[in-house]
Design an enzyme around this catalytic site. Structure first.
Site, PDB file in Angstrom:
ATOM      1  N   GLN A  86       0.840  -1.196   0.000  1.00  0.00           N
ATOM      2  CA  GLN A  86       0.000   0.000   0.000  1.00  0.00           C
ATOM      3  C   GLN A  86       0.875   1.246   0.000  1.00  0.00           C
ATOM      4  O   GLN A  86       0.375   2.357  -0.101  1.00  0.00           O
ATOM      5  CB  GLN A  86      -0.874   0.020   1.258  1.00  0.00           C
ATOM      6  N   ASP A  89       6.161   4.660  -1.525  1.00  0.00           N
ATOM      7  CA  ASP A  89       7.612   4.837  -1.650  1.00  0.00           C
ATOM      8  C   ASP A  89       8.199   3.681  -2.467  1.00  0.00           C
ATOM      9  O   ASP A  89       7.508   2.720  -2.808  1.00  0.00           O
ATOM     10  CB  ASP A  89       8.270   4.940  -0.259  1.00  0.00           C
ATOM     11  N   HIS A 104      -1.534   1.538  -4.247  1.00  0.00           N
ATOM     12  CA  HIS A 104      -1.957   2.938  -4.105  1.00  0.00           C
ATOM     13  C   HIS A 104      -1.085   3.910  -4.884  1.00  0.00           C
ATOM     14  O   HIS A 104      -1.039   5.089  -4.566  1.00  0.00           O
ATOM     15  CB  HIS A 104      -1.982   3.318  -2.608  1.00  0.00           C
ATOM     16  N   THR A 171       0.355  -2.734   8.729  1.00  0.00           N
ATOM     17  CA  THR A 171      -0.839  -2.059   8.211  1.00  0.00           C
ATOM     18  C   THR A 171      -1.960  -2.151   9.237  1.00  0.00           C
ATOM     19  O   THR A 171      -2.147  -3.186   9.872  1.00  0.00           O
ATOM     20  CB  THR A 171      -1.289  -2.622   6.843  1.00  0.00           C
ATOM     21  N   SER A 172      -2.697  -1.046   9.363  1.00  0.00           N
ATOM     22  CA  SER A 172      -3.808  -1.027  10.321  1.00  0.00           C
ATOM     23  C   SER A 172      -5.008  -1.802   9.772  1.00  0.00           C
ATOM     24  O   SER A 172      -5.977  -2.016  10.481  1.00  0.00           O
ATOM     25  CB  SER A 172      -4.213   0.421  10.602  1.00  0.00           C
TER      26      SER A 172
HETATM   27  N1  APR Z   1       6.843  -1.895  12.084  1.00  0.00           N
HETATM   28  C1  APR Z   1       5.674  -2.487  11.732  1.00  0.00           C
HETATM   29  N2  APR Z   1       4.478  -1.885  11.859  1.00  0.00           N
HETATM   30  C2  APR Z   1       4.458  -0.639  12.362  1.00  0.00           C
HETATM   31  C3  APR Z   1       5.638   0.044  12.757  1.00  0.00           C
HETATM   32  C4  APR Z   1       6.876  -0.648  12.600  1.00  0.00           C
HETATM   33  N3  APR Z   1       8.032  -0.072  12.924  1.00  0.00           N
HETATM   34  N4  APR Z   1       5.277   1.274  13.209  1.00  0.00           N
HETATM   35  C5  APR Z   1       3.949   1.360  13.101  1.00  0.00           C
HETATM   36  N5  APR Z   1       3.448   0.219  12.596  1.00  0.00           N
HETATM   37  C6  APR Z   1       2.055  -0.135  12.294  1.00  0.00           C
HETATM   38  C7  APR Z   1       0.999   0.553  13.143  1.00  0.00           C
HETATM   39  O1  APR Z   1       0.782  -0.170  14.345  1.00  0.00           O
HETATM   40  C8  APR Z   1      -0.228   0.521  12.233  1.00  0.00           C
HETATM   41  O2  APR Z   1      -0.982  -0.663  12.421  1.00  0.00           O
HETATM   42  O3  APR Z   1       1.800   0.282  10.977  1.00  0.00           O
HETATM   43  C9  APR Z   1       0.395   0.472  10.830  1.00  0.00           C
HETATM   44  C10 APR Z   1       0.210   1.722  10.023  1.00  0.00           C
HETATM   45  O4  APR Z   1      -1.142   1.883   9.748  1.00  0.00           O
HETATM   46  P1  APR Z   1      -1.642   3.066   8.820  1.00  0.00           P
HETATM   47  O5  APR Z   1      -0.939   4.312   9.231  1.00  0.00           O
HETATM   48  O6  APR Z   1      -3.124   3.033   8.848  1.00  0.00           O
HETATM   49  O7  APR Z   1      -1.074   2.680   7.395  1.00  0.00           O
HETATM   50  P2  APR Z   1      -1.674   1.718   6.293  1.00  0.00           P
HETATM   51  O8  APR Z   1      -2.420   0.596   6.906  1.00  0.00           O
HETATM   52  O9  APR Z   1      -0.549   1.406   5.365  1.00  0.00           O
HETATM   53  O10 APR Z   1      -2.668   2.701   5.573  1.00  0.00           O
HETATM   54  C11 APR Z   1      -3.271   2.283   4.402  1.00  0.00           C
HETATM   55  O11 APR Z   1      -4.122   4.483   3.999  1.00  0.00           O
HETATM   56  O12 APR Z   1      -3.566   6.722   4.049  1.00  0.00           O
HETATM   57  C12 APR Z   1      -3.839   5.632   3.255  1.00  0.00           C
HETATM   58  O13 APR Z   1      -3.215   5.215   1.044  1.00  0.00           O
HETATM   59  C13 APR Z   1      -2.700   5.341   2.339  1.00  0.00           C
HETATM   60  O14 APR Z   1      -1.694   3.267   1.786  1.00  0.00           O
HETATM   61  C14 APR Z   1      -2.209   4.009   2.839  1.00  0.00           C
HETATM   62  C15 APR Z   1      -3.460   3.398   3.434  1.00  0.00           C
END
Ligand code: APR
Length: 234
Positions: A86, A89, A104, A171-172
């Site tokens: 997702q 980069d 994305h 990913t959340s």
């Molecule tokens: N290692 C692994 N996971 C981590 C770390 C780490 N060092 N630091 C944080 N996290 C986890 C958090 O606990 C969280 O569950 O990464 C997750 C980030 O979640 P989001 O910020 O919601 O990112 P993501 O799930 O990639 O979002 C999906 O949303 O904004 C849009 O298009 C954008 O691709 C993105 C999409």
């Protein structure tokens, strides 16, 4: 070779110094997501949107892949590895992963506002108002914004269905349709989730590893390679 599909989110790049989206009060680098990452924001204030992505693009060139990214490259010697990310980069590619699908979009690319097929890879980070595609329309980031279609989603489903093992990292699992990919993993496949705040999605058996990508991914990958070798020589 057995197939491993790796599904990564913002947490994958967090250990490289790129902030995640939802760990900071709902703001993304001090902006509300609706102000910088939606088609409406682009119509309202394209200059702000370009500046926002220029800063992200500049940062991308300044950071480096982390140990988690490199561990995934090592995995390719033993498994057929496909990454679905997702993230916008290019850290998976710079680490050396061979098969990376960007759900994305990609920060390193820009495209015509009018024709989605006119895509370019500029050799500089800054895109300005007035920089146009060959059809004369303003260049925009090659990013799937909130509210836009996810053109690679069908391809991602096809790949996910072929997984013997699915590893989900950082990913959340809150953004759809990406988060629904997990529903396409075969019932007999193994699913592993690495995230410091992992909340197991209900409905299937998932191995949870609460920790960071740079620490836990190399450990997991070492284990997978060791087990695979044992099988091979058993
Ligand atoms: N290692 C692994 N996971 C981590 C770390 C780490 N060092 N630091 C944080 N996290 C986890 C958090 O606990 C969280 O569950 O990464 C997750 C980030 O979640 P989001 O910020 O919601 O990112 P993501 O799930 O990639 O979002 C999906 O949303 O904004 C849009 O298009 C954008 O691709 C993105 C999409």
């Amino acid at each position: 070779m057995r197939k491993i599909v790796v599904f990564t989110g913002a947490g994958m790049s967090a250990d490289s110094g790129i902030k995640t989206f939802r760990d900071t009060d709902g703001l993304w680098e001090n902006h509300a997501v609706e102000d910088v990452a939606t088609p409406e924001a682009w119509v309202r204030n394209p200059g702000l949107v370009l500046d926002f992505y220029n800063a992200r693009r500049k940062q991308m060139h300044e950071v480096e892949p982390n140990k988690g990214h490199y561990a995934l490259v090592e995995l390719e010697k033993y498994f057929d590895v496909q990454i679905i990310t997702q993230n916008v980069d290019n850290l998976h590619e710079r680490a050396g992963s061979s098969h990376v699908l960007h759900l994305h979009g990609e920060l390193g690319k820009v495209r015509s506002t009018r024709d989605p097929n006119l895509i370019y890879t500029p050799d500089h980070w800054e895109i300005k108002l007035g920089d146009v595609a060959e059809d004369g329309s303003q260049l925009r980031p090659h990013i799937v914004w909130f509210g836009e279609q996810v053109p690679m989603f069908e391809t991602a489903i096809d790949i996910t269905q072929t997984a013997d093992i699915m590893i989900i990292v950082g990913t959340s699992l809150l953004v759809y349709p990406a988060a629904s990919l997990i529903g396409y993993v075969a019932p007999d496949a193994t699913v592993i989730l690495i995230d410091p705040k992992a909340e197991p999605p209900s409905g299937r058996n998932i191995e949870i590893i609460r920790g960071t990508a740079a620490v836990e991914l190399p450990v997991l990958i070492h284990k997978l390679i060791t087990n695979e070798n044992k099988k091979k020589y058993a």
